[in-house]
Design an enzyme around this catalytic site. Structure first.
Site, PDB file in Angstrom:
ATOM      1  N   ASN A 292      20.365   9.736  -5.443  1.00 47.54           N
ATOM      2  CA  ASN A 292      21.176  10.086  -6.607  1.00 47.54           C
ATOM      3  C   ASN A 292      21.691  11.500  -6.357  1.00 47.54           C
ATOM      4  O   ASN A 292      20.987  12.480  -6.579  1.00 47.54           O
ATOM      5  CB  ASN A 292      20.304  10.020  -7.871  1.00 47.54           C
TER       6      ASN A 292
ATOM      7  N   ARG B   7      23.399   5.903  -6.303  1.00 44.31           N
ATOM      8  CA  ARG B   7      23.878   5.822  -7.682  1.00 44.31           C
ATOM      9  C   ARG B   7      25.280   6.414  -7.701  1.00 44.31           C
ATOM     10  O   ARG B   7      25.474   7.566  -7.292  1.00 44.31           O
ATOM     11  CB  ARG B   7      22.978   6.629  -8.605  1.00 44.31           C
TER      12      ARG B   7
ATOM     13  N   HIS C  36      25.057   4.282 -18.313  1.00 47.86           N
ATOM     14  CA  HIS C  36      23.640   3.865 -18.311  1.00 47.86           C
ATOM     15  C   HIS C  36      23.501   2.381 -17.979  1.00 47.86           C
ATOM     16  O   HIS C  36      22.486   1.759 -18.310  1.00 47.86           O
ATOM     17  CB  HIS C  36      22.962   4.058 -19.691  1.00 47.86           C
TER      18      HIS C  36
ATOM     19  N   ARG D 269      25.136  16.316 -27.329  1.00 44.36           N
ATOM     20  CA  ARG D 269      26.473  15.708 -27.500  1.00 44.36           C
ATOM     21  C   ARG D 269      26.616  15.165 -28.922  1.00 44.36           C
ATOM     22  O   ARG D 269      25.674  14.603 -29.470  1.00 44.36           O
ATOM     23  CB  ARG D 269      26.659  14.550 -26.512  1.00 44.36           C
TER      24      ARG D 269
ATOM     25  N   GLU E 134      15.727   3.620 -13.015  1.00 42.06           N
ATOM     26  CA  GLU E 134      17.063   3.379 -12.453  1.00 42.06           C
ATOM     27  C   GLU E 134      17.018   3.313 -10.933  1.00 42.06           C
ATOM     28  O   GLU E 134      17.715   2.502 -10.328  1.00 42.06           O
ATOM     29  CB  GLU E 134      18.028   4.470 -12.938  1.00 42.06           C
TER      30      GLU E 134
END
Ligand code: ADP
Length: 374
Positions: free
Chosen positions: A7, A64, A153, A214, A358
């Protein structure tokens, strides 16, 4: 089969090595100034660990990649065309795709014979139908400029949906789920017969739920008001909505655990922030129940989804009369990891807590693609 998962972000490179389903090694390079130097260090490190002789011993590398646009609805074996496609998507993910691509290119040059596979964060959401992904603005912005809901996601939503289906002893394509990935960044997905049909993030990961820093969805006119009436520059508004809003904007703290601690000590703005966080999630529960018709399970994952019984119980509160859902609070507060069933007695909807992973999902998808190639 041995797969290295990378990643590669703008300032860090995380990596995990898998032998079939088992993670055998992991590490992280932080404060990365040069991806080339950091990867050289990583190769050196891999040469010196007991589990493998050298990088030549690795069957494939899974990356990723944040944005696959409309080009990728599944993992892709990287060749010149795939590299060009990921490059062409840089305008949609200017912070992420270049860093992902840099690692891919460096490895291609140094180890041209090691197969590399790109697993996209957006791919799982490519099954969302147009009425759910097109924004009601002039249609040419979609046709020409590719402005639409993409969702993110995806690897996590897919991974937990797959694990939940296996846990329930069903095929994924028979299952309707609402999957909650709740962490610093949060999103909810409606999964119908195993496929994503809607998700809360949008053109960017700013949309949808209230998050750590956010804002999630707000009236877009607030942006014009900030600019016209309060003199904000567009870059400042970008920073405000991405880095200084959400939990942090309301109560000054972005980490939910800290916010909950303050709430428990009687801090009213912390309580407001938590109540708002839960309210936004429940808005999507309502919307996705309507979208799905019937729901087999609600699935919680991510740092918050896996660890906060309070948030899970509040999200699921008072849903018996509408959808027959009850949580077993004792089980919710005494979890057995990595997957647990917290469904209450007489509940018609199962409630599961599933650890996301992940990297493991990327490793499994990489292995599946390699096997198909053989
Ligand atoms: P990211 O989106 O950066 O991957 P994570 O999935 O690791 O983030 O989630 C981080 C969030 O999970 C933080 O808000 C943290 O406070 C929250 N969290 C972790 N453990 C707990 C806990 N026991 N109770 C409440 N929140 C928790």
């Amino acid at each position: 089969m041995k797969v290295l998962v990378i990643n590669s972000g703008s300032s860090s490179i995380k990596y995990k090595l898998f032998e079939n389903e088992t993670e055998i090694y992991q590490g992280i390079k932080e404060e990365v100034k040069s991806h080339h130097d950091a990867l050289e260090e990583l190769f050196e490190e891999l040469n010196n660990i007991d589990q493998i002789d050298s990088l030549k011993d690795i069957d494939a590398i899974g990356h990723r990649v944040v944005h696959g646009g409309e080009k990728f609805d599944k993992p892709a074996l990287i060749d010149d065309q795939v590299v060009n496609d990921i490059e062409s998507l840089i305008p949609l993910a200017p912070l992420h795709n270049p860093a992902n691509l840099e690692a891919i290119q460096i490895i291609r040059k140094k180890y041209p014979h090691v197969p590399q596979i790109a697993v996209f964060d957006t791919a799982f959401h490519q099954t969302i139908p147009p009425e759910n992904y097109i924004y009601p603005i002039t249609k040419s912005f979609y046709d020409k400029d590719h402005i639409r809901k993409y969702g993110f996601h995806g690897t996590s939503h897919y991974h937990v949906a797959r694990k939940a289906a296996r846990f329930l002893d069903k095929n994924l394509n028979e299952c309707n789920f609402i999957t909650f990935h709740l962490g610093n960044g949060s999103s909810v997905t409606a999964v119908k017969k195993g496929k994503s049909v809607d998700t809360s993030m949008g053109f960017t990961p700013l949309a949808g739920l209230m998050m750590g820093t956010r804002s999630g969805d707000i009236d877009p006119s607030i942006i014009f008001y900030l600019e016209k009436m309060l003199g904000y520059k567009i870059e400042d508004i970008d920073k405000l909505l991405n880095k200084e809003s959400g939990l942090k904007g309301i109560c000054g703290e972005s980490d939910l655990r800290t916010v909950l601690e303050h709430m428990r000590k009687g801090d009213k703005t912390a309580k407001l922030a938590v109540d708002m966080f839960i309210k936004k999630i429940r808005d999507f529960v309502g919307s996705y129940i309507v979208e799905l018709g019937t729901v087999d399970a609600m699935i919680f994952t991510g740092g918050i989804g896996e660890n906060s019984s309070y948030i899970r119980e509040k999200v699921c509160e008072n849903l018996y009369d509408s959808i027959g859902l009850v949580v077993d609070t004792y089980r919710d507060e005494h979890l057995k990891k990595p997957i647990d069933d917290i469904t209450g007695e007489n509940s018609r909807v199962r409630v599961l807590v599933v650890q996301t992973n992940e990297e493991k999902s990327i490793a499994l998808q990489t292995m599946e693609l390699l096997k198909k190639q053989e």
